[in-house]
Design a protein around this motif. Sequence first.
Motif, PDB file in Angstrom:
ATOM      1  N   SER A 152      -2.050   3.776   5.431  1.00 44.83           N
ATOM      2  CA  SER A 152      -1.844   2.447   4.844  1.00 44.83           C
ATOM      3  C   SER A 152      -2.204   1.351   5.830  1.00 44.83           C
ATOM      4  O   SER A 152      -2.840   0.348   5.459  1.00 44.83           O
ATOM      5  N   THR A 157       0.832  -1.200   0.000  1.00 42.83           N
ATOM      6  CA  THR A 157       0.000   0.000   0.000  1.00 42.83           C
ATOM      7  C   THR A 157       0.868   1.252   0.000  1.00 42.83           C
ATOM      8  O   THR A 157       0.561   2.235  -0.687  1.00 42.83           O
ATOM      9  N   THR A 168      -5.938   1.208   6.015  1.00 45.78           N
ATOM     10  CA  THR A 168      -6.494   0.591   4.808  1.00 45.78           C
ATOM     11  C   THR A 168      -6.392  -0.929   4.864  1.00 45.78           C
ATOM     12  O   THR A 168      -7.355  -1.651   4.575  1.00 45.78           O
TER      13      THR A 168
END
Length: 540
Positions: A497, A458, A500
């Motif tokens: 990140s 990511t 996520t």
Amino acid sequence: MDSSLKSFLISFRASANSFLSQYEPLALLLAPLPAFFVACTLHSFLTLLHQRGLKASLLGFFMTLIKLVPGVKNYIDAQKQKVVDKLQSGSKSKREAWRTELPGAGLGVGVIEKMKDEKRNDVAWQGKCSGTVYIGGNESEGHFSVINEACSMFAHTNPLHLDVFQSVVRFEAEVVAMTAALLGSQEKGSGGQICGNMTSGGTESILLAVKSSRDYMKTKKGITKPEMIIPESAHSAYDKAAQYFNIKLWRVPVNKEFQADVKAIRRHINRNTILIVGSAPGFPHGIIDPIEDLGELATSFGICLHVDLCLGGFVLPFARKLGYPIPPFDFTVRGVTSISVDVHKYGLAPKGTSVVLYKNHDIRKHQFVAVTEWSGGLYVSPTIAGSRPGGLIAGAWAAMMSLGEEGYLENTKKIMEVSKRLQKGIEGIPELFIIGRPDMTIVAFGSNVVDIFEVNDTMSSKGWHLNALQRPNSIHMCLTLQHVPIVEEFLRDLTESVKTVKENPGPISGGLAPVYGAAGKMPDRGMIQELLVNYMDGTC
């Protein structure tokens, strides 16, 4: 001879002859051969068992057997090729447009515009890469412009020709001397004989140190089956040296603090040991090994100790002056026989410049190769390369002279402070933890909550280029002057990140998390080795 012993021997001889008389003479003559073969096979198996351990040996034997089954080897090869193709991720299509022949008509000065066009295809690296570029600012200004001009001015030179390019010869000697002074050559404890040479990078410096240690120990102790012991955090250049110079390599697990485990290293020392290794700091986690303890160990056994300062050589001496608690790491430590230090990292010199240093000339002499029977004349060379780029040596000299002690102190202050800011920021992300206690400018971190390799993928999608690690699974950021102005941006992207991946776990399209994850769990390291070789074979 005692009469009872004589009587026993006569009786034994008679019994042996009586027993053997039932066999054909030819059978008796050939019988030792299969016995010898069995003994050699058993010895090889026990040696392999000792080197690799029971689990790895049995697994290797099982994989060898299973590949003999019809169709299995082809299936495994096909699966490996799929992984290789994923690793290369489209690079083959790019290579199809690469030139394979000289142009009919030369481009002349127009080649510069062609190179500028190609350069525009490079990814944005400014501040986005772990390590990689250590000089701060824009590549056409400031320190960049100084070393670029120095390299250009001496691009035609070659220190192999000592009598012609005397300026470059002096530059190399002064770079070596100035580097040695940072690492204790002026102190009484160093012995006053520190010497060395410039090389093409940390790997060559390590190769030369290992080769010199091997040959020195052969002269000193008569060791003909050399072995060296390194912690698993030591650089892969030692594996390369072991392969190149036919040295048995023992990789020893690190301790709970991710430092070299001195007790474990001691257990592996035997009469064939020539060298043990420490790093200051280690590449994976930025942690300094206990160099003093390793020095005591090397001294007590009369063997060599190499310290890898490729990352720390131009930071730790200045960090110590700034008051950071830096443990001993240089030639003032009793037992240290050689050191490698990269000038092209935190020394801010052009790429392709490193230094290998030795405790004394007796050890360094084993680095040189002298040839007396060549029809081309008498030949002697100090390093692996014969011809060497004088422009890079000049660039390294220019870097050190232009910065001086004040410049390095100022730069060290900046990167040490940004390292502490990064550590504090990562500690504020509850899903992450920092590996060990970083001593310098490398911060490694992992997670027990999210897949750290998915986090890495990511971050890659956001333009960051970090280093994926194993044992344990983690990633690290090697901080340079490029990161001083953007560390807060990095922390924001890292926080996003992690969030996520936590909310949407699973590999992202084009990501390498599945590859790294599988490699970490795959017990057959030989298969991973084959994957890496196949990948490299299709890349270069």
